[in-house]
Scaffold this active site. Structure first.
Site, PDB file in Angstrom:
ATOM      1  N   HIS A 100      34.362  40.341  43.005  1.00  0.00           N
ATOM      2  CA  HIS A 100      35.758  40.145  43.439  1.00  0.00           C
ATOM      3  C   HIS A 100      35.831  40.326  44.963  1.00  0.00           C
ATOM      4  O   HIS A 100      35.129  41.167  45.527  1.00  0.00           O
ATOM      5  CB  HIS A 100      36.663  41.158  42.734  1.00  0.00           C
ATOM      6  CG  HIS A 100      38.119  40.843  42.894  1.00  0.00           C
ATOM      7  ND1 HIS A 100      38.809  41.103  44.055  1.00  0.00           N
ATOM      8  CD2 HIS A 100      39.005  40.259  42.049  1.00  0.00           C
ATOM      9  CE1 HIS A 100      40.070  40.701  43.906  1.00  0.00           C
ATOM     10  NE2 HIS A 100      40.209  40.184  42.700  1.00  0.00           N
ATOM     11  N   GLU A 149      38.767  32.264  43.379  1.00  0.00           N
ATOM     12  CA  GLU A 149      39.915  33.028  43.871  1.00  0.00           C
ATOM     13  C   GLU A 149      39.934  33.031  45.397  1.00  0.00           C
ATOM     14  O   GLU A 149      39.286  33.884  46.019  1.00  0.00           O
ATOM     15  CB  GLU A 149      39.816  34.488  43.400  1.00  0.00           C
ATOM     16  CG  GLU A 149      39.900  34.676  41.911  1.00  0.00           C
ATOM     17  CD  GLU A 149      40.414  36.066  41.565  1.00  0.00           C
ATOM     18  OE1 GLU A 149      41.360  36.158  40.787  1.00  0.00           O
ATOM     19  OE2 GLU A 149      39.888  37.058  42.110  1.00  0.00           O
TER      20      GLU A 149
END
Ligand code: PGA
Length: 223
Positions: A100, A149
């Site tokens: 992430h 993302e």
């Protein structure tokens, strides 16, 4: 019908009692609305201390949800204070989020760290959900799920356009590095279908909107 993955990334949020309330409220609404999950896998990723609790809630309420972790150590068992390894996660996390952008930026995770974590997850039979920030982010080995993302879309209320997300997802799939590519970044129940209707986008990784069980269920329904 393509398989969709709808993943809640709770990040560093929610106490034990708040988690209990989230599952109760999700269950209540889920039963009332008789939601069709034929092609949808729903995965909830709480903080480490609550993985067991989340599994217990899912079994007790007989909910069709899977549980994932938000991180995994790149090391096996041993002298690594503060780390949580694959052997410990096996059995309480079917999935794990790796790479992430918050971990890459705030905790200096490198591509090499990410690569080791993917191998470690696979060694223990845990499915990696590899986050990439753009089409050039390294994907060290083939994984079943990649989540695209863009950092500018995370937590900002400014999602990418479905067209651009589709173009990134299609490139990743063409390279043969992922079976499913998800989109993440300011997904809501209102914009979800504009992404999931794209040919190469197979679901979502959701932060803020997943903290509210009803909004999250709205995304599940609209995907
Ligand atoms: P957001 O976060 O949905 O709050 O934008 C997404 C993520 O960081 O996975």
């Amino acid at each position: 019908m393509k398989q969709l993955y709808i993943i809640a990334n709770w990040k560093s949020n929610k106490t034990a009692s708040e988690i209990g309330e989230w599952f109760d409220s999700f269950k209540n609404q889920f039963d009332q609305e008789n939601v069709d999950l034929t092609n949808k896998e729903i995965i909830i990723c709480p903080s480490f201390p609550f993985l067991k609790l989340a599994n217990d809630c899912v079994s007790k309420l007989n909910l069709p949800l899977k549980i994932g972790a938000q991180n995994i150590s790149q090391y096996g068992p041993g002298a690594h204070t503060g780390e949580v390894n694959g052997e410990q996660l096996k059995g309480i996390a079917e999935y794990v989020i790796i790479g992430h952008s918050e971990r890459r930026t705030n905790f200096n995770e490198s591509n090499d760290d990410v690569s080791k974590k993917i191998s470690m997850a696979k060694n223990y039979g845990i499915n990696p959900i590899l986050c990439v920030q753009d089409e050039n982010t390294e994907i060290p080995e083939k994984v079943s799920i990649v989540a695209y993302e863009p950092p500018s879309a995370i937590g900002t209320g400014n999602p990418d356009t479905p067209e651009n997300a589709e173009s990134v997802a299609s490139k990743i799939r063409q390279e043969g590095k992922a079976e499913s590519v998800l989109y993440g970044g300011s997904v809501t129940s209102e914009n979800a279908s504009s992404f999931s209707s794209m040919e190469n986008i197979s679901g979502f990784l959701i932060g803020g909107a997943s903290l509210d069980p009803l909004e999250f269920l709205g995304i599940v329904k609209n995907a």
